[in-house]
Design an enzyme around this catalytic site. Structure first.
Site, mmCIF file in Angstrom:
data_model
loop_
_atom_site.group_PDB
_atom_site.id
_atom_site.type_symbol
_atom_site.label_atom_id
_atom_site.label_comp_id
_atom_site.label_asym_id
_atom_site.label_seq_id
_atom_site.Cartn_x
_atom_site.Cartn_y
_atom_site.Cartn_z
ATOM 1 C CE LYS A 188 -11.801 2.139 1.489
ATOM 2 N NZ LYS A 188 -10.899 3.037 2.489
ATOM 3 C CG HIS A 230 7.011 -29.699 1.789
ATOM 4 N ND1 HIS A 230 7.203 -30.995 1.536
ATOM 5 C CD2 HIS A 230 7.694 -29.103 2.747
ATOM 6 C CE1 HIS A 230 8.364 -31.122 2.316
ATOM 7 N NE2 HIS A 230 8.841 -30.155 3.169
ATOM 8 C CD GLU A 247 -3.302 -0.327 2.143
ATOM 9 O OE1 GLU A 247 -2.963 0.354 2.992
ATOM 10 O OE2 GLU A 247 -4.458 -0.635 1.854
HETATM 11 O O1 PA5 Z 1 -3.183 1.476 5.724
HETATM 12 C C1 PA5 Z 1 -4.271 2.215 5.816
HETATM 13 O O2 PA5 Z 1 -4.368 3.330 6.170
HETATM 14 C C2 PA5 Z 1 -5.561 1.392 5.365
HETATM 15 O O3 PA5 Z 1 -5.037 0.142 5.286
HETATM 16 C C3 PA5 Z 1 -6.478 1.331 6.682
HETATM 17 O O4 PA5 Z 1 -6.046 1.041 7.882
HETATM 18 C C4 PA5 Z 1 -7.815 0.419 6.086
HETATM 19 O O5 PA5 Z 1 -8.258 0.716 5.006
HETATM 20 C C5 PA5 Z 1 -8.886 0.656 7.462
HETATM 21 O O6 PA5 Z 1 -9.245 1.963 7.368
HETATM 22 P P1 PA5 Z 1 -9.973 2.525 8.910
HETATM 23 O O7 PA5 Z 1 -8.857 2.417 9.936
HETATM 24 O O8 PA5 Z 1 -10.020 4.161 8.860
HETATM 25 O O9 PA5 Z 1 -11.235 1.826 8.971
#
Ligand code: PA5
Length: 472
Positions: free
Chosen positions: A461, A346, A325
């Protein structure tokens, strides 16, 4: 903040350097000292940049447009909780103890950065069969379940079955934005079940919900409306996947009865090494140098975190998210891949030994098991031919598998490095967390990709919400 009781983790990339001297052929697959020396100036500049980001954030001044979003605050969390925010940490510990005393099961709701670190902490540091143990063997700590990280009907229904048989349970709901659908939907469903299980006792109901969220947002508003007595913050400037050392990870860890001070001290020790050590003795800078050079010069576009032991798998998955990410942007970014050995020897082993030469393997190794080694005993039934191994222990076998695998890779010029943890505990895990969060932002700054934010996640989303809310 130096702490002499810390056993440092070690990043050892000598196998890659040694490749260079073995034969002219391996020049294609390894790195030379000169390569690393060449990288040093860029790394030092990236370190300065990263440290300046933290100062910039702390000053609260304007952030240059190219640095937005700037979620640099994670770097200062260990020192902050061990220092000026010690009272917040004490509140976290006291609330965790209260909850652990009142309930026997806790459902942790959250996804992505609001989930993966906590899962990694549990798998690495709790008893491997924590939820199956008696309350006494769990030292009075509750069983822990994870939900709100998917929308799997039967998984949620299955957990509700378990909870229906026990009225001593609570919810820890974690979302920075407060608007993530998976977590919000999970919260609504489990809240309903909790209300029923509290049988109209409003005070009990409120005490059994601990939200961890940002200063603003739907979950913050809902927490106020519910009247939850304890709500913990996810600090401004701490991005989701960088939040494991904020209450996101600290509170559930404290509920599990783990030593969160040691976790923070381990992370603070890694901060020290990052700030002060020169390239060549700095695990953060060295990891970035090796990984980056192997990617651009040797085509190692897949970074395999090869974990040696079952308890490290969730740490690997946490790192997968962090790297993917943070740097998977602008048509760039290496691909992370977690494997668990010996299990995956394996399954993936064949490809890693003989497949495309596009991988750098980093072994994540725990040098000493926490429990006394289990030994192969002599048996009157030797059809399995194991008597010749009598006296060997499971750690002996794991060490042999690691050495044998590294040797086989080296013989075929497959690059490996090792990240060694003297033991697996809160202190070494804190070091690993901080090391990988720092390597990720240093690499981002080095290659000109903003490691913070995840604009690419918004697409699904938006579409999902449009599909769900479409009329007719
Ligand atoms: O790294 C990030 O920002 C994302 O992976 C969020 O943690 C994830 O989308 C969850 O978001 P939130 O904590 O706002 O529910």
């Amino acid at each position: 903040m130096s702490n002499s009781s810390i056993s440092p983790i070690v990043y050892d990339y000598s196998a890659i350097i040694q490749l260079e001297t073995a034969s002219p052929l391996v020049r294609q697959f390894g790195l030379t000292r000169a390569d690393l020396d060449w990288a040093a100036a860029g790394l030092l500049a990236a370190r300065r940049d990263v440290l300046e980001d933290l100062v910039l954030f702390q000053k609260g001044g304007p952030v240059p447009a190219e640095k937005e979003p700037l979620d640099a605050a994670f770097m200062g969390l260990p020192e902050r909780f061990l220092g000026r925010d010690r009272a917040v940490l004490d509140d976290i510990l006291a609330t965790a103890d209260r909850l652990a005393g009142e309930v026997d099961r806790v459902v942790v709701l959250g996804i992505g950065g609001s989930y993966m670190g906590t899962r990694a902490i549990m798998e690495a540091c709790c008893h491997p069969c924590h939820n199956e143990l008696s309350r006494e063997a769990r030292k009075g700590r509750p069983r822990i379940y994870f939900e709100g990280n998917n929308v799997d009907n039967d998984a949620v229904a299955g957990l509700l079955d378990v909870l229906a048989a026990d009225d001593r349970w609570a919810i820890v709901v974690i979302s920075k934005s407060g608007g993530t659908l998976e977590t919000a939907v999970g919260f609504r469903i489990f809240l309903d079940a909790l209300k029923k299980s509290c049988g109209g006792d409003e005070e009990k109901f409120r005490r059994r919900i601990v939200p961890i969220t940002g200063e603003k947002g739907r979950l913050r508003d809902l927490s106020k409306a519910l009247g939850c007595p304890n709500v913990f913050p996810i600090h401004d400037g701490v991005g989701g996947r960088f939040s494991v050392l904020d209450p996101v990870g600290l509170f559930p860890a404290a509920v599990m009865g783990l030593d969160v001070v040691k976790l923070l001290e381990g992370a603070a020790a890694m901060n020290d090494r990052f700030r002060t050590a020169a390239p060549g003795a700095n695990p953060v800078l060295d990891y970035v140098a090796v990984s980056r050079l192997m990617e651009v010069r040797r085509g190692a576009t897949i970074r395999v975190l090869s974990t040696w032991g079952k308890r490290l798998e969730a740490v690997g998955l946490w790192y997968d998210q962090l790297l993917a990410e943070s740097l998977g942007k602008d048509n760039q970014g290496t691909t992370p891949l977690t494997v668990v050995n010996t299990r995956d020897l394996h399954s993936r082993g064949q490809q890693h030994q003989e497949g495309r030469r596009d991988k750098l393997i980093t072994n994540l190794i725990v040098e000493q098991s926490n429990r006394p080694p289990l030994t192969i005993e002599k048996s009157p039934l030797d059809q399995d031919k194991l008597n010749e191994l009598a006296g060997k222990t499971l750690p002996d076998i794991l060490r042999a598998a690691l050495a044998g695998t590294n040797q086989a890779y080296a013989e075929d010029h497959r690059p490996t490095t090792d990240l060694r943890l003297p033991r697996l505990d809160e202190s070494t895990l804190g070091q690993v967390f901080q090391m990988f969060m720092l390597t990720t932002i240093v690499e981002g700054r080095l290659i000109g990709i903003n490691p913070y934010g995840q604009p690419g996640v918004e697409g699904y989303k938006k579409n999902m919400n449009a599909i769900l809310r479409a009329k007719g």
